[in-house]
Design an enzyme around this catalytic site. Sequence first.
Site, PDB file in Angstrom:
ATOM      1  N   VAL A  67      17.860  46.405  -9.518  1.00 20.24           N
ATOM      2  CA  VAL A  67      17.807  45.931  -8.135  1.00 20.24           C
ATOM      3  C   VAL A  67      16.347  45.956  -7.702  1.00 20.24           C
ATOM      4  O   VAL A  67      15.681  46.994  -7.777  1.00 20.24           O
ATOM      5  CB  VAL A  67      18.677  46.794  -7.192  1.00 20.24           C
ATOM      6  CG1 VAL A  67      18.473  46.364  -5.740  1.00 20.24           C
ATOM      7  CG2 VAL A  67      20.150  46.656  -7.561  1.00 20.24           C
ATOM      8  N   ALA A 108      12.139  49.297  -6.421  1.00 16.54           N
ATOM      9  CA  ALA A 108      13.164  48.769  -7.324  1.00 16.54           C
ATOM     10  C   ALA A 108      13.849  49.952  -8.008  1.00 16.54           C
ATOM     11  O   ALA A 108      13.384  51.092  -7.907  1.00 16.54           O
ATOM     12  CB  ALA A 108      12.526  47.870  -8.384  1.00 16.54           C
ATOM     13  N   LYS A 109      14.933  49.710  -8.671  1.00 19.19           N
ATOM     14  CA  LYS A 109      15.583  50.731  -9.492  1.00 19.19           C
ATOM     15  C   LYS A 109      16.481  50.029 -10.482  1.00 19.19           C
ATOM     16  O   LYS A 109      16.964  48.920 -10.209  1.00 19.19           O
ATOM     17  CB  LYS A 109      16.430  51.667  -8.611  1.00 19.19           C
ATOM     18  CG  LYS A 109      16.702  52.999  -9.239  1.00 19.19           C
ATOM     19  CD  LYS A 109      15.533  53.943  -9.078  1.00 19.19           C
ATOM     20  CE  LYS A 109      15.784  55.297  -9.673  1.00 19.19           C
ATOM     21  NZ  LYS A 109      14.704  56.244  -9.305  1.00 19.19           N
ATOM     22  N   GLY A 110      16.715  50.673 -11.630  1.00 24.50           N
ATOM     23  CA  GLY A 110      17.589  50.070 -12.624  1.00 24.50           C
ATOM     24  C   GLY A 110      18.457  51.121 -13.271  1.00 24.50           C
ATOM     25  O   GLY A 110      18.248  52.322 -13.078  1.00 24.50           O
TER      26      GLY A 110
END
Length: 411
Positions: free
Chosen positions: A56, A101-103
Amino acid sequence: MNALAATNRNFRHAARILGLDSKLERSLLIPFREIKVECTIPKDDGSLVTYVGFRVQHDNARGPMKGGIRYHPEVDLDEVNALAQLMTWKTAVADIPYGGAKGGIGCSPRDLSKSELERLTRVFTQKIHDLIGIHADVPAPDMGTNAQTMAWILDEYSKFHGHSPAVVTGKPIDLGGSLGREAATGRGVVFATEALLAEHGKSIKNMTFVIQGFGNVGSWAAKLIHERGGKVIAVSDITGAIRNPNGINIPELLQHKESTGSLKEFQGGDSMNPDELLILECDVLIPCALGGVLNRDNAADVKAKFIIEAANHPTDPEADEILSKKGVVILPDIYANAGGVTVSYFEWVQNIQGFMWDEDKVNSELQKYMTRAFRNIKNMCQVHDCNLRMGAFTLGVNRVARATILRGWEA
Ligand code: NAD
């Protein structure tokens, strides 16, 4: 309340305090891009298995988006969204030129062999390589991933785009990682604690500390607090909890953990019920493990005077209210654990310049960033007559809103 609901609630509260235009508020909340990919890999026994991965990208008004990649069975889009949004406010609070962001991949890394983890990481990278990049989105390690994972991403990404060390941070030193990165979050927690205590006319020396979690963040925080003369009177991890009212000898505990892999049977303290650790009598409580550990079931019993949120989202909004009413001072996660992403920024800068810093420079710059951010948060608390959490949120949200408006926002 889940992490996304709690994060949205804090954001909306900050937006109200700042008097943000409602359309801008909505736009800041909605992520820039949500990526969902299926990653099919052969297992070591030849069977095929598919994992779902997410990235995201929440906001890029202030710079390339930045955030970790988590491998954990409970990774889902909601959680990744909440953590991506938190990164947007965190990088703004730290005043580093990044967005958020992050994943993550929904998998249990402990049940995968090293070669399976490598294949999974490479397939995930193949699916997202066009959407990340040095000036677009820069991943880093998070729970369940580490420097080796970043090395595989760097290698796979470089096959498509040429050698690109700055595309990930938290890399091994031999591949362009920064000195001081491993300790950075724990060290930042300690700089943040020093700034807060100084504000109250106190210092770490001779104060009592309780630390939940003895992994990367918790063990570095404990070590540095011990070196500064603080008394760490209780520590826990997934294997159990120990206490010693006279102060645990942290270097000995680190050695014990290194040799046995556990806190159990450490001779320098008594074992205790881990559930009671959070409600022990102490000056400073530092949660360094999971989210939601302080909640309406235990908040009223917490006896610490200060809570430093080293973990992400350790305090439920219900607990936040109870603790605030009791007069407990809480240093919020989007500031307290920003040392990691700050040194990630230093790593990216060093990679782009092709000039590596020595560890003293990394640590002294980190101290400058953490101390300056604390002053900026306190300033927002005074201007808006709010607590430290809202001071940090208004600081971060205001910076992102200003950048968005300057770039040409039209209401
Ligand atoms: P880690 O995996 O190295 O350590 C986690 C620790 O928590 C381990 O000691 C584990 O045994 C312990 N733990 C797990 N379940 C527990 C339980 N029920 N009770 C007590 N202890 C338990 O992870 P980390 O990198 O130290 O991260 C810890 C927290 O800090 C996470 O919330 C993470 O999101 C946050 N954080 C980490 C960084 C970083 O740079 N590592 C940066 C920002 C925020």
